[in-house]
Design a protein around this motif. Structure first.
Motif, PDB file in Angstrom:
ATOM      1  N   UNK A  93      32.754  36.896  23.341  1.00  0.00           N
ATOM      2  CA  UNK A  93      33.645  37.514  24.327  1.00  0.00           C
ATOM      3  C   UNK A  93      33.956  38.956  23.943  1.00  0.00           C
ATOM      4  N   UNK A  94      34.116  39.207  22.675  1.00  0.00           N
ATOM      5  CA  UNK A  94      34.427  40.569  22.231  1.00  0.00           C
ATOM      6  C   UNK A  94      33.221  41.495  22.397  1.00  0.00           C
ATOM      7  N   UNK A  95      32.035  41.012  22.028  1.00  0.00           N
ATOM      8  CA  UNK A  95      30.864  41.885  22.141  1.00  0.00           C
ATOM      9  C   UNK A  95      30.461  42.127  23.588  1.00  0.00           C
ATOM     10  N   UNK A  96      30.913  41.264  24.505  1.00  0.00           N
ATOM     11  CA  UNK A  96      30.600  41.469  25.921  1.00  0.00           C
ATOM     12  C   UNK A  96      31.641  42.324  26.634  1.00  0.00           C
ATOM     13  N   UNK A  97      32.694  42.672  25.962  1.00  0.00           N
ATOM     14  CA  UNK A  97      33.772  43.437  26.586  1.00  0.00           C
ATOM     15  C   UNK A  97      33.499  44.933  26.387  1.00  0.00           C
ATOM     16  N   UNK A  98      33.286  45.702  27.463  1.00  0.00           N
ATOM     17  CA  UNK A  98      33.032  47.144  27.282  1.00  0.00           C
ATOM     18  C   UNK A  98      34.164  47.872  26.565  1.00  0.00           C
ATOM     19  N   UNK A  99      35.378  47.375  26.737  1.00  0.00           N
ATOM     20  CA  UNK A  99      36.510  48.045  26.086  1.00  0.00           C
ATOM     21  C   UNK A  99      36.461  47.932  24.578  1.00  0.00           C
ATOM     22  N   UNK A 100      35.660  47.018  24.054  1.00  0.00           N
ATOM     23  CA  UNK A 100      35.582  46.816  22.608  1.00  0.00           C
ATOM     24  C   UNK A 100      34.427  47.581  21.959  1.00  0.00           C
ATOM     25  N   UNK A 101      33.570  48.223  22.758  1.00  0.00           N
ATOM     26  CA  UNK A 101      32.384  48.868  22.195  1.00  0.00           C
ATOM     27  C   UNK A 101      32.757  49.925  21.170  1.00  0.00           C
ATOM     28  N   UNK A 102      33.644  50.809  21.535  1.00  0.00           N
ATOM     29  CA  UNK A 102      34.000  51.897  20.625  1.00  0.00           C
ATOM     30  C   UNK A 102      34.618  51.349  19.340  1.00  0.00           C
ATOM     31  N   UNK A 103      35.429  50.285  19.448  1.00  0.00           N
ATOM     32  CA  UNK A 103      36.025  49.702  18.243  1.00  0.00           C
ATOM     33  C   UNK A 103      34.962  49.088  17.350  1.00  0.00           C
ATOM     34  N   UNK A 104      33.961  48.435  17.945  1.00  0.00           N
ATOM     35  CA  UNK A 104      32.871  47.882  17.136  1.00  0.00           C
ATOM     36  C   UNK A 104      32.130  48.991  16.399  1.00  0.00           C
ATOM     37  N   UNK A 105      31.995  50.144  17.021  1.00  0.00           N
ATOM     38  CA  UNK A 105      31.294  51.248  16.379  1.00  0.00           C
ATOM     39  C   UNK A 105      32.139  51.838  15.254  1.00  0.00           C
TER      40      UNK A 105
END
Length: 952
Positions: A591-603
């Protein structure tokens, strides 16, 4: 939550009646003479003889006309006031056989019960009524006879008085353990129960209850008293008796009879709790109040449903809450622990909250936690109670408003309370759909604490039955399972409220398992069909995962879940759980990796690199740099989710903005992550090459690492980028390692000069510092390099010498030089000075040979020596620790060898990372050669040739 069953109590004895005014002198003298004159009752033998005789003849006996008393009455009074009360008196009375006739006397009294009961309807002598039912007895004085102040008592009244004295003696004797055992052996319990049933006089009831209470301190006697049917009679006395001291004795007897879970349940089922609660609401005597709260505390241990129902129906909740602030400490503590015990029953918790119990228990737990030196054991029942209160909505609201969330978070942060952490997390599940509470918990830092709970050590579970589940939906009771621990009980509650599915539910059996790309989430509890597809493992990590799943469903959960601690907790659970991990954990990550809002945080948090390292390669931060492997679990799918987000228009804009305008740390993290999540050549070329991403990453290698696995991530990232620049059809992880050079050696041209009859004969010898002479041909040596041409064929003196000295050269270092001067190329002489792997190269003969090749202007020999170093130290026998050693020689071609070995497509990810660590350590502050070598290898160009540079 246990309390002591109470101290043994003795009858205080019959007191003197106080005369008004002083005694006349004559009377005073007579009193003194009487006091000094010995009487027959001073002898224990006389008293026992009277007791034995009365036991055989009957209760009355003959009356002494002089004193208007029976000899038995005087003997009993002396036994009670003098002999039994004296030091060691009880033991002497028992040793002399006094208990047997005393019990025989009580049996006769039990047989005469109806007559005594009729006599009991009259007044009770004040000397008997004033006897206390508890507490130590004061020192007795000589008691005047009944005839001195009252008319001659009637035979029934005299019998009742005799029974009063006998019961008082027995109750005092039963304060000693040996006497309690003797009374039980002689069958003394049944007569007491019969007297309790037949004689309804307050004084008799008082002393009988006191004797039974003392006997109940022995477990065997306690069981006999229950079997004899004493409990209903004691309960009847609670409602019929008006005397405070009698009530205290009855209450104490009931408390001592609650010595085991079975007996506590029997007491509750026989109605012992409700009258205690009703008395508590009306009691005005502080001593009686203390006795009542102590009894309720004992009866509420392991609180049964019957106990909770009776206490609530008896109106005891309000008085208990009020007494929690009583001025007496004993009352306060017993009351608070009783309230805590009641929380084990879901049916009473809403009413308890309405009465103010939530605030009381929270306040007491907060007070105890603030005191220095307070033991964890004293807090345990309160922690359990507060956690159970979280199972009803009304109490959750009260707890939230009273600061309970902060208190629970304080417990989670306290390492000393680690045994309670699973219980606290399970309690917080109650706030699953309370948006305000979840926001507050998130602000207090719940998510990293939950992540840390996933792989914690299991604590001791306290068993709870189904009665502990939420009472918000009491009609949806689930069948009790064979094992019903606290977390299983919580799971039953979740099933009843619709948070989870029951096993074998037909409504969910036809559904397919949830895909990580499209995770399902629980709906609000509705009492209808459950929402999850299949029954999932529900271990001790279940509550934490449920809360984390709820947080992951927020529109932008990146701030709390896409962080290093949270991701590490989830990944540690997924890869380190002893059994199959719960699918909910992978659904959270999906769910987190599919959320666009989380992309920058993953990076920015190196989350994508962490997913690849942990789930693809099995390398965790705690494992680095050791070589403990973990199983790989679906990491590629999660990275593919991030790739979809990164290559979308939103993702391209976010990554471009981050790389160009982010902080220096974020820009480096972006450059490192791009090879993992960008597969479009136009995108990664623009970001990494045109916009300087690769330059940022390479320049950051020699800076302080922003993450424990930074160099592992960097080595993997550079290797991935190399694969993007030079794609191959085979997975990099599957290619075998290939040695640098396996060509067979060429023929040696120098060896013929070393034999006994060289052909042609040498016309020159080189003299080493060691005195060794090495043969040579002047012409071949002069044509090999400009240095030797000037030295041997020019105007130097050596041109005329047959023995030319070569200074600063050892025999091993000179050996490849002489071979090279005579035309040897690849004969193996260059391997001679190279030490084996594991030995340092700096200061070795290999470094000396390389220095000599440069000094003698022999570039071919330099290249051959470097190739030999690479073959030995960077070949199949070499390891990552050799890469730094080779790089320390400071030679560009060897630096390129090191970079190729490190980023080679067939290299193990762990060895690659360890090699990069060695390169960074060897480079030190001189980062230029390392970055140039890595850049050349990544871009697929020879060092020194045309290609991209860090300045382009």
């Amino acid at each position: 939550t246990s309390s002591t069953r109470g101290e043994d109590t003795q009858d205080p004895g019959i007191q003197h009646r106080k005369r008004k005014g002083p005694l006349a002198p004559a009377a005073l003298g007579s009193a003194k003479m009487a006091a000094a004159k010995p009487t027959p009752t001073d002898s224990l033998s006389f008293c026992l003889a009277q007791l034995t005789a009365a036991a055989g003849e009957g209760l009355g006996g003959g009356k002494d006309t002089a004193t208007n008393e029976t000899p038995l009455g005087r003997a009993l009074l002396a036994l009670r006031t003098r002999h039994v009360k004296a030091a060691g008196g009880i033991e002497r009375f028992r040793a002399r056989g006094g208990l047997r006739p005393l019990l025989a006397l009580l049996r006769r009294a039990a047989a005469a019960g109806p007559a005594l009961s009729q006599a009991g309807s009259g007044s009770t002598p004040s000397s008997v009524e004033s006897a206390a039912s508890s507490g130590p007895a004061p020192s007795p004085g000589p008691a005047p006879s009944a005839a001195s102040s009252s008319p001659t008592p009637s035979p029934p009244a005299r019998l009742r008085k005799t029974l009063d004295l006998a019961l008082s003696i027995l109750a005092n004797c039963c304060t000693e353990g040996a006497c309690r055992a003797e009374v039980r052996r002689l069958g003394g319990i049944l007569p007491l129960v019969t007297i309790l049933q037949c004689v309804k006089t307050d004084s008799i009831q008082n002393r009988t209850a006191r004797a039974l209470g003392n006997l109940a301190m022995e477990p065997e006697s306690c069981g006999d008293i229950h079997s004899a049917g004493a409990v209903p009679l004691l309960v009847e006395s609670l409602t019929a008796c008006q005397d405070s001291q009698c009530l205290q004795s009855v209450v104490r007897a009931l408390r001592n009879l609650a010595d085991s879970p079975q007996h506590r349940l029997a007491l509750a089922q026989q109605g012992a709790v409700r009258p205690l609660a009703e008395l508590l609401a009306t009691a005005s005597d502080p001593a009686l109040t203390l006795a009542l709260v102590r009894a309720l505390l004992e009866l509420s241990r392991g609180c049964s449903r019957a106990c909770a129902e009776q206490l609530s129906l008896g109106g005891g909740l309000g008085p208990l809450v009020s007494l929690a602030s009583d001025s007496k400490r004993a009352v306060r503590e017993a009351t608070i622990l009783t309230l805590a015990n009641l929380c084990a029953q879901g049916l009473v918790r809403p009413a308890l909250g309405n009465a103010g119990g939530v605030e009381v228990l929270l306040g007491e737990l907060r007070r105890r936690r603030s005191l220095n030196g307070t033991s964890q054991a004293s807090q345990q029942p309160l922690v359990r109670a507060v956690c159970l209160l979280c199972r009803e909505a009304i109490n959750r609201a009260r707890l939230r408003d009273a600061g309970g969330l902060e208190l629970l978070m304080g417990l989670l942060r306290d390492p000393r309370a680690s045994a309670w952490h699973p219980r606290v997390v399970a309690a917080l599940v109650g706030f699953l759909y309370d948006t305000g509470a979840l926001g507050r918990l998130q602000a207090l830092g719940l998510v990293p604490l939950l992540a840390g709970q996933l792989c914690g050590e299991p604590g001791d579970e306290e068993e709870e039955g189904r009665e502990a589940a939420s009472w918000d939906f009491p009609e949806e009771r689930t069948p009790e399972r064979a094992e019903a621990g606290s977390f299983r009980s919580l799971r039953s509650w979740l099933i009843s409220e619709g948070y989870a599915s029951p096993p074998g539910d037909p409504a969910s059996s036809s559904l397919s398992p949830t895909s990580p790309r499209t995770p399902r989430t629980p709906r609000l509890p509705s009492g209808r069909s459950p929402t999850t597809a299949t029954e999932e493992p529900w271990g001790r990590e279940g509550p934490a995962l449920l809360l984390l799943s709820r947080f992951s469903q927020a529109p932008n959960p990146s701030g709390v879940l896409v962080t290093g601690p949270a991701l590490c907790g989830l990944l540690a659970y997924v890869t380190g759980s002893p059994g199959p991990p719960s699918p909910r954990a992978l659904r959270i990550l999906a769910r987190l990796t599919c959320n666009p809002a989380c992309l920058e945080a993953f990076v920015c948090s190196y989350g994508a690199a962490l997913l690849r390292a942990w789930l693809v390669f099995g390398v965790a931060p705690d494992d680095w740099p050791t070589l403990r492997a973990r199983p790989a679990r679906r990491g590629e799918m999660l990275l593919q989710n991030l790739t979809v987000q990164a290559e979308s228009p939103f993702g391209v804009g976010a990554l471009t903005h981050l790389l160009l305008s982010g902080s220096p740390e974020d820009r480096v993290a972006c450059a490192l992550t791009l090879p993992f999540i960008c597969r479009k050549p136009s995108l990664w070329r623009r970001l990494l090459l045109d916009q300087g991403g690769l330059r940022l990453l390479l320049s950051a290698l020699t800076r302080p690492a922003p993450h424990p696995l930074f160099l592992f991530f960097a080595a993997d990232s550079l290797s991935c980028l190399q694969g993007l620049v030079s794609p191959s059809g085979v997975s990099p992880a599957l290619l075998p390692a290939v040695p640098l050079d396996l060509d067979p050696p060429s023929p040696c041209l120098y060896e013929p000069l070393l034999g006994p009859a060289p052909t042609p004969a040498p016309d020159l010898h080189f003299l080493l510092d060691s005195g060794l002479r090495l043969p040579a041909h002047r012409a071949a040596s002069a044509t090999a390099s400009p240095f030797f041409r000037a030295l041997l064929a020019g105007s130097f003196a050596e041109a005329q010498m047959d023995l030319v000295p070569l200074r600063g050269l050892s025999p091993s270092a000179a050996w490849p030089v002489l071979h090279h001067l005579h035309g040897c190329r690849g004969c193996g002489a260059a391997l001679g000075p190279v030490p084996p792997p594991g030995q340092p190269l700096l200061g070795s003969e290999a470094e000396e040979a390389l220095e000599a090749a440069g000094r003698f202007l022999l570039p071919g020999l330099e290249e051959e020596l470097e190739e030999a170093v690479g073959r030995i130290h960077l070949g199949p026998q070499g390891g990552p620790e050799s890469v730094g050693e080779v790089f320390r020689l400071g030679r560009p071609r060897l630096a390129a060898h090191c970079a190729r070995w490190t980023l080679g497509p067939g290299q193990c990810p762990r060895k690659r990372a360890l090699a990069l660590v060695g390169l960074v350590e060897a480079a030190g502050e001189e980062a230029g050669p390392l970055t140039e070598a890595l850049l050349a290898v990544v871009m697929g160009v020879e060092l020194g040739g045309k290609g991209p540079s860090l300045d382009s």
